[in-house]
Design a protein around this motif. Structure first.
Motif, PDB file in Angstrom:
ATOM      1  N   GLY A  42       0.900  -1.071  -0.191  1.00 41.86           N
ATOM      2  CA  GLY A  42      -0.115  -0.044  -0.129  1.00 41.86           C
ATOM      3  C   GLY A  42       0.841   1.337   0.056  1.00 41.86           C
ATOM      4  N   ASN A  43       0.123   2.343  -0.375  1.00 39.53           N
ATOM      5  CA  ASN A  43       1.072   3.773  -0.423  1.00 39.53           C
ATOM      6  C   ASN A  43       1.118   4.098   1.254  1.00 39.53           C
ATOM      7  OD1 ASN A  43       1.349   3.748  -2.871  1.00 39.53           O
ATOM      8  ND2 ASN A  43       0.177   5.725  -3.420  1.00 39.53           N
ATOM      9  N   ALA A  44       2.332   4.639   1.386  1.00 42.95           N
ATOM     10  CA  ALA A  44       2.764   5.283   2.707  1.00 42.95           C
ATOM     11  C   ALA A  44       1.845   6.598   2.624  1.00 42.95           C
ATOM     12  CB  ALA A  44       4.116   5.203   2.890  1.00 42.95           C
ATOM     13  N   VAL A  51       4.721   0.960  -0.548  1.00 43.13           N
ATOM     14  CA  VAL A  51       5.301  -0.085   0.543  1.00 43.13           C
ATOM     15  C   VAL A  51       4.849  -1.356   0.370  1.00 43.13           C
ATOM     16  CG1 VAL A  51       6.027  -0.387   2.915  1.00 43.13           C
ATOM     17  CG2 VAL A  51       5.404   1.676   2.131  1.00 43.13           C
ATOM     18  N   GLU A  52       6.008  -2.543   0.188  1.00 46.90           N
ATOM     19  CA  GLU A  52       5.359  -3.658   0.230  1.00 46.90           C
ATOM     20  C   GLU A  52       6.130  -4.527   1.447  1.00 46.90           C
ATOM     21  OE1 GLU A  52       4.746  -4.268  -4.551  1.00 46.90           O
ATOM     22  OE2 GLU A  52       6.252  -5.645  -3.545  1.00 46.90           O
ATOM     23  N   LEU A  53       5.504  -5.255   2.081  1.00 42.69           N
ATOM     24  CA  LEU A  53       6.010  -5.887   3.206  1.00 42.69           C
ATOM     25  C   LEU A  53       6.060  -7.360   2.834  1.00 42.69           C
ATOM     26  CD1 LEU A  53       6.643  -5.937   6.472  1.00 42.69           C
ATOM     27  CD2 LEU A  53       4.333  -6.208   6.719  1.00 42.69           C
ATOM     28  N   TYR A  54       7.334  -8.006   3.370  1.00 42.66           N
ATOM     29  CA  TYR A  54       7.513  -9.409   3.162  1.00 42.66           C
ATOM     30  C   TYR A  54       8.040 -10.058   4.281  1.00 42.66           C
ATOM     31  CZ  TYR A  54       7.207  -8.475  -1.998  1.00 42.66           C
ATOM     32  OH  TYR A  54       7.113  -7.854  -3.105  1.00 42.66           O
ATOM     33  N   SER A  55       7.700 -11.290   4.105  1.00 44.13           N
ATOM     34  CA  SER A  55       8.446 -12.224   5.173  1.00 44.13           C
ATOM     35  C   SER A  55       8.681 -13.611   4.524  1.00 44.13           C
ATOM     36  CB  SER A  55       7.683 -12.288   6.496  1.00 44.13           C
ATOM     37  OG  SER A  55       6.744 -13.246   6.495  1.00 44.13           O
ATOM     38  N   ILE A 133       4.786   0.979   9.130  1.00 45.82           N
ATOM     39  CA  ILE A 133       5.837   1.169   8.594  1.00 45.82           C
ATOM     40  C   ILE A 133       6.236   2.579   8.133  1.00 45.82           C
ATOM     41  CG2 ILE A 133       7.242   0.416   6.613  1.00 45.82           C
ATOM     42  CD1 ILE A 133       5.318  -2.148   6.508  1.00 45.82           C
ATOM     43  N   GLN A 134       7.025   3.194   8.946  1.00 44.54           N
ATOM     44  CA  GLN A 134       7.526   4.614   8.612  1.00 44.54           C
ATOM     45  C   GLN A 134       8.385   4.790   7.519  1.00 44.54           C
ATOM     46  OE1 GLN A 134       9.297   7.226  11.329  1.00 44.54           O
ATOM     47  NE2 GLN A 134       7.255   8.124  11.706  1.00 44.54           N
ATOM     48  N   VAL A 135       8.372   5.314   6.527  1.00 49.21           N
ATOM     49  CA  VAL A 135       9.591   5.394   5.492  1.00 49.21           C
ATOM     50  C   VAL A 135       9.765   6.827   5.421  1.00 49.21           C
ATOM     51  CG1 VAL A 135       8.774   3.349   4.287  1.00 49.21           C
ATOM     52  CG2 VAL A 135       7.896   5.465   3.683  1.00 49.21           C
TER      53      VAL A 135
END
Ligand SMILES: [Cu+2]
Ligand SMILES: [Cu+2]
Lengths: 269, 672
Positions: A42-44, A51-55, A133-135
């Motif tokens: 999603g967009n910050a 932003v993309e979050l992976y694990s 997630i702060q960028v």
């Protein structure tokens, strides 16, 4: 005729040599292939950074390695920036955060900003988790917040105790070994202190005593190495397993004034 | 030479060869010949024979036969699979070979010594060599035991022969069945034999059943011989031995299955006109699979499965020549490769199975060159020189195995050993028929796979888990032996004394820092070299042919052992004597009375928690009857062992398990 005999004998001899010196089989461990699973995107908010979050694993109570990928408006990967992780659990009556490890470098590694979050409890009726997630990149700042579901693993990877020396609550997470084997295993754990509901600094001044035990048989193992601090609240040592099965890794945690607490992790393989 | 002592076609007996002595005997070699038709080859006519009485119970196993030799004792964990010891040397200190072939047991608990793969029906003779003479067979400090296989025969006329036998022993309700078929032609011969045994739990001298002492086995042997040239023979051997449901009352586990496959091909050239009067080359391979478990035992918190596998292949080349007048030189080169692995899986309800390698996969390559040189110096003196250089190379073959051993901080697990040995024996006729022999020398042995790499091997004997140590040195021994013998046709007397100092004696040392793996174990011992051990002892034997029809045979032995601290060594047999008197009634019937006497052993090892053993005396009565018809030989063997039902155990018996009580045996055989 005599020649014939000796030839036969030599042939026998050589055959034997050949089949007695067959080479030793050595198992070569295959290279692990890491597969990144996308958890959210999603967009910050407040920027045009995506932003993309992976694990690599499903998120669970305990230490979770996370990977953040950033993209600009044109969809081009951002390789430089700063990322900080802000987990929060909403339990209705109260909110609390969790220990985090923010990416140490402003430079991506393989395209990702690696960090970690120690989720201290599973999602469920008690409450739900979100991860902020702060960028900060390309001169822009923004935060992307996503709900995350935290499972409780089959074997607990997070323990907590109230220190006998300072009365504070401590969290201890298990990082290694992820693939335990019969033999010498690198062990890694991390310790955090709950200063407040929102502040969980890494604890770096502990001395740990490790004692593996096989509870069903009542035996231990020799030559273990007590974990010592290796930076960022992580402690590394060696745990030896003499057979497969269920093991307890007993840890005695001491600070400068004495024994703060005792706990154990289970390892079952 | 048909004397009453030669019992005809089926007499598993030896001929006392007293006639025509070619050379003065080497006293360190003892042989029992068991060939159906006793054929004493030229090579062995000089050896001592304590013949018939060895196998007066024809239903006996090979182990039972051998235990009557004064040099041999058996460590007993069950009624089957007893571990042979020579004098007081055991395990890796002695070399046990089957017709010169190496066989590595696949059991971490030593339940499967090579002696179980051969049955009296396919056994030709047993050769026990003490002191330096054993260096032809291998690098050992305690001597060698070699079992020669019976061979097919060639005959000028095509001929089919065979035998059928059946036996019963009352103490264990044991049944025995044997079958042999031989076919001989002028250029080739075949010999096939099979033996089946089934024993129930035996009854001890108190009339109680000894639980888990049963066993069942089948043995098949095939031997072929082909005449390639006038003096060149090709031989092939195959042995299949399957044992199952073998109980070990002194151990916490039994054997479910024990399978051996043993094969070899060899070429033999025998021709006294050639420079090398005898040359033999042999290629062999064997595979031993062993699986033990505790499924028969009641109420255990943990169930265990312990399979093991051993594979060996090897060769040897042996030649005999006469380098000069009154001289004989035998040279032997051998090489073998053995691969071993064993594991243990423990099951507990609701738990992940617990698995480990008890023998991390490992291999042993060994090769050696040995020579035996005999020199007849004048009429009265003979010298014999034995020497060997042995190279061994041990290694763990899998990463899994290395990983496991790294738990003990063992980083380098590969080991090489070079073991030299040398001994000199001088014999001299000192007075009339009195001969004296003195020998001295040094030799050594490598540690065994268990001693190098064993991983928590539980030993019921002292209740400790044993861990190997790849950093050990080889065991070395300095030894000397003195023999006096008196030989004349009617009387043969022989007495031998020996002493040896074993340097770097390998023993498990208690390590209080290690926690025992086995539930109930007392702790962990790690193998290590201790400064030294001292072993000494004596054997004596007498054969007295009182008349042509009455014969007295008596043997006596004593062993002594202590470690560097002066403490007695464990597993040292006490003073023991067997005396038998045999009388022939005509050519067809004989009766033999026998006493077996063992003194108490009070020199027990406290640190091994060994306990003293009481003295005992047993009486046996045996008889044999033979009847020849036109083309058949019928034979009946019967007797009572332990007539007075004495409740006893021998010092080398583990777990204080009593031996069988009164045992009536009977065996009938028909040969054609
Ligand atoms: Cu265990
Ligand atoms: Cu076994």
């Amino acid at each position: 005729m005599k020649k014939y005999t000796w030839l036969t004998l030599w042939a026998l001899f050589l055959t034997t040599l050949l089949f007695t010196t067959s080479c030793d089989s050595d198992d070569v461990a295959p290279m692990p292939t890491v597969e990144y699973k996308k958890l959210a995107e999603g967009n910050a908010a407040g920027s045009d950074i995506k932003v993309e979050l992976y694990s690599t694993e499903d998120l669970a109570t305990g230490y979770n390695q996370l990977y953040v990928a950033l993209f600009d408006a044109a969809g081009k990967r951002i390789e430089q920036g700063s990322v900080s992780l802000k987990p929060q659990m909403d339990m209705g009556m109260m909110k609390h955060a969790a220990p985090v490890e923010n990416p140490v470098s402003e430079q991506t590694k393989n395209g990702y900003f690696p960090g970690a979050v120690v989720f201290t409890m599973p999602s469920g009726e008690m409450g739900s988790w979100t991860l902020g997630i702060q960028v900060q990149a390309n001169g822009q700042t923004g935060t992307f917040t996503t709900p995350v579901t935290i499972k409780e693993p089959a074997t607990s990877r997070l323990k907590s105790f109230v220190s006998k020396t300072d009365g504070a609550k401590y969290f201890v997470v298990y990082l290694q070994p992820q693939k335990p084997k019969v033999g010498v295993n690198d062990i890694e754990i991390a310790v955090y202190k709950a200063n407040s509901m929102m502040d969980y600094p890494a604890v770096t001044n502990l001395s740990l005593v490790l004692e593996p035990e096989m509870p069903t048989m009542g035996h231990g193992s020799p030559n273990n190495v007590n974990p010592t601090h290796a930076g960022g609240g992580h402690y590394k040592g060696k745990a030896n397993f003499t057979m497969t099965g269920l093991w307890y890794l007993h840890l005695t945690i001491n600070d400068a004034t004495g024994e703060a607490g005792k706990l154990h992790f289970e390892v079952n393989f | 030479m048909k004397t009453p002592l030669l019992l005809g076609a089926l007499a598993l007996a030896a001929v006392p060869v007293l006639a025509q002595q070619k050379a003065i005997p080497a006293d360190s070699v003892r042989t029992i010949v068991l060939q159906e038709v006793a054929v004493v080859t030229k090579r062995h006519d000089h050896q001592q024979h304590l013949q018939n009485f060895y196998n007066a119970n024809q239903a006996a196993t090979t182990e039972e036969l051998m235990s009557r030799m004064p040099e041999l004792s058996f460590i007993r964990r069950g009624s089957y699979g007893m571990e042979p010891t020579i004098r007081a040397y055991s395990g890796g200190q002695v070399s046990v070979t089957l017709d010169g072939m190496r066989i590595q047991g696949a059991c971490t608990d030593k339940m499967d010594p090579a002696t179980i793969y051969i049955e009296p029906l396919n056994l030709q003779r047993i050769e026990v060599q003490t002191a330096g003479a054993s260096s032809m067979q291998g690098a050992a400090i305690g001597g060698s035991l070699d079992m020669k296989l019976a061979e097919a025969e060639l005959s000028d006329e095509r001929k089919l022969s065979g035998s059928v036998s059946s036996g019963y022993q009352s103490a264990a309700h044991a049944m025995l069945g044997g079958l042999r078929l031989s076919y001989a032609t002028p250029t080739w011969g075949l010999r096939a034999s099979s033996t089946y045994r089934k024993a129930q739990n035996y009854r001890n001298g108190h009339g109680e059943k000894v639980l888990y002492s049963q066993y069942e086995k089948a043995n098949y042997a095939l031997n072929g011989k082909f005449l390639l040239q006038e003096d060149l023979v090709l031989k092939a051997d195959l042995i299949i031995d399957d044992g199952w449901n073998i109980g070990f009352p002194a151990l916490p586990m039994d054997v479910g299955q024990a399978n051996a496959r043993i094969g070899s091909v060899s070429l033999v050239r025998e021709n006294s006109d050639r420079r090398w009067s005898r040359v033999e080359a042999r290629l062999y391979a064997n595979r031993i699979a062993h699986s033990m478990d505790d499924s028969a035992r009641p109420d255990l918190p943990v169930r265990m499965d312990m399979p093991g596998l051993s594979r060996t292949s090897g060769m040897y080349l042996e030649g005999t020549t006469s380098p000069g007048h009154h001289q004989q030189l035998t040279v032997r080169a051998d090489a073998s490769a053995s691969y071993l692995s064993a594991s243990m899986t423990m099951y507990q309800e609701g738990q992940t199975p617990m698995y480990m390698l008890t023998w991390p996969d490992n291999r042993q390559l060994q090769s050696g060159i040995a020579a035996q040189y005999s020199f007849q110096v004048g009429d009265k003196t003979q010298l014999q020189l034995n020497s060997r250089v042995n190279l061994s190379d041990f290694a763990i073959t899998t990463g899994e195995g290395r990983s496991q051993l790294s738990v003990f901080g063992y980083e380098n697990t590969a080991r090489q050993f070079v073991i030299p040995s040398l001994s000199l024996q001088a014999s001299r006729m000192v007075y009339k028929k009195l001969k004296a022999s003195l020998s001295g020398g040094f030799n050594g042995r490598t540690p065994t796979a268990s001693e190098l790499y064993g991983f928590y091997l539980f030993t019921q004997f002292d209740g400790f888990d044993y861990v190997g140590n790849p950093n050990m040195k080889s065991e070395k021994s300095l030894q000397s032996e003195f023999t006096l013998s008196w030989q004349e046709p009617r009387v043969r007397l022989q007495a031998t004394g020996y002493v040896s100092r074993v340097q770097d004696y390998i023993v498990g040392t208690y390590d209080p820092n290690l926690s025992a793996m086995t539930i109930g174990a007392r702790g962990v011992k790690v193998y290590d070299n201790t400064p030294y051990a001292l072993l000494a002892g004596a054997e004596a034997s007498a054969v007295y042919n009182i008349t042509g029809y009455t014969q007295l045979v008596s043997t006596l032995r004593y062993n002594y052992g202590r470690n560097a601290d002066g403490e007695p060594l464990p597993m040292i047999p006490p003073l023991r004597s067997i005396t038998s008197l045999r009388k022939y009634f005509g050519d067809n019937l004989w009766v033999q009375g026998e006493t077996e006497l063992a003194a108490a052993q009070n020199r027990n090892s406290e640190s091994f928690r060994e306990r003293p053993t009481k003295a005992f005396m047993l009486w046996h009565l045996r008889a044999g009857y033979q009847r020849e018809t036109e083309n058949k030989v019928w034979q009946l063997n019967t007797g009572i062992e332990n007539i007075f039902d004495v409740h006893y155990r021998e010092h080398l018996d583990w777990g204080r398990i009593a031996r069988p009580g009164r045992n009536v045996f009977v065996q009938v055989s028909m040969g054609f």
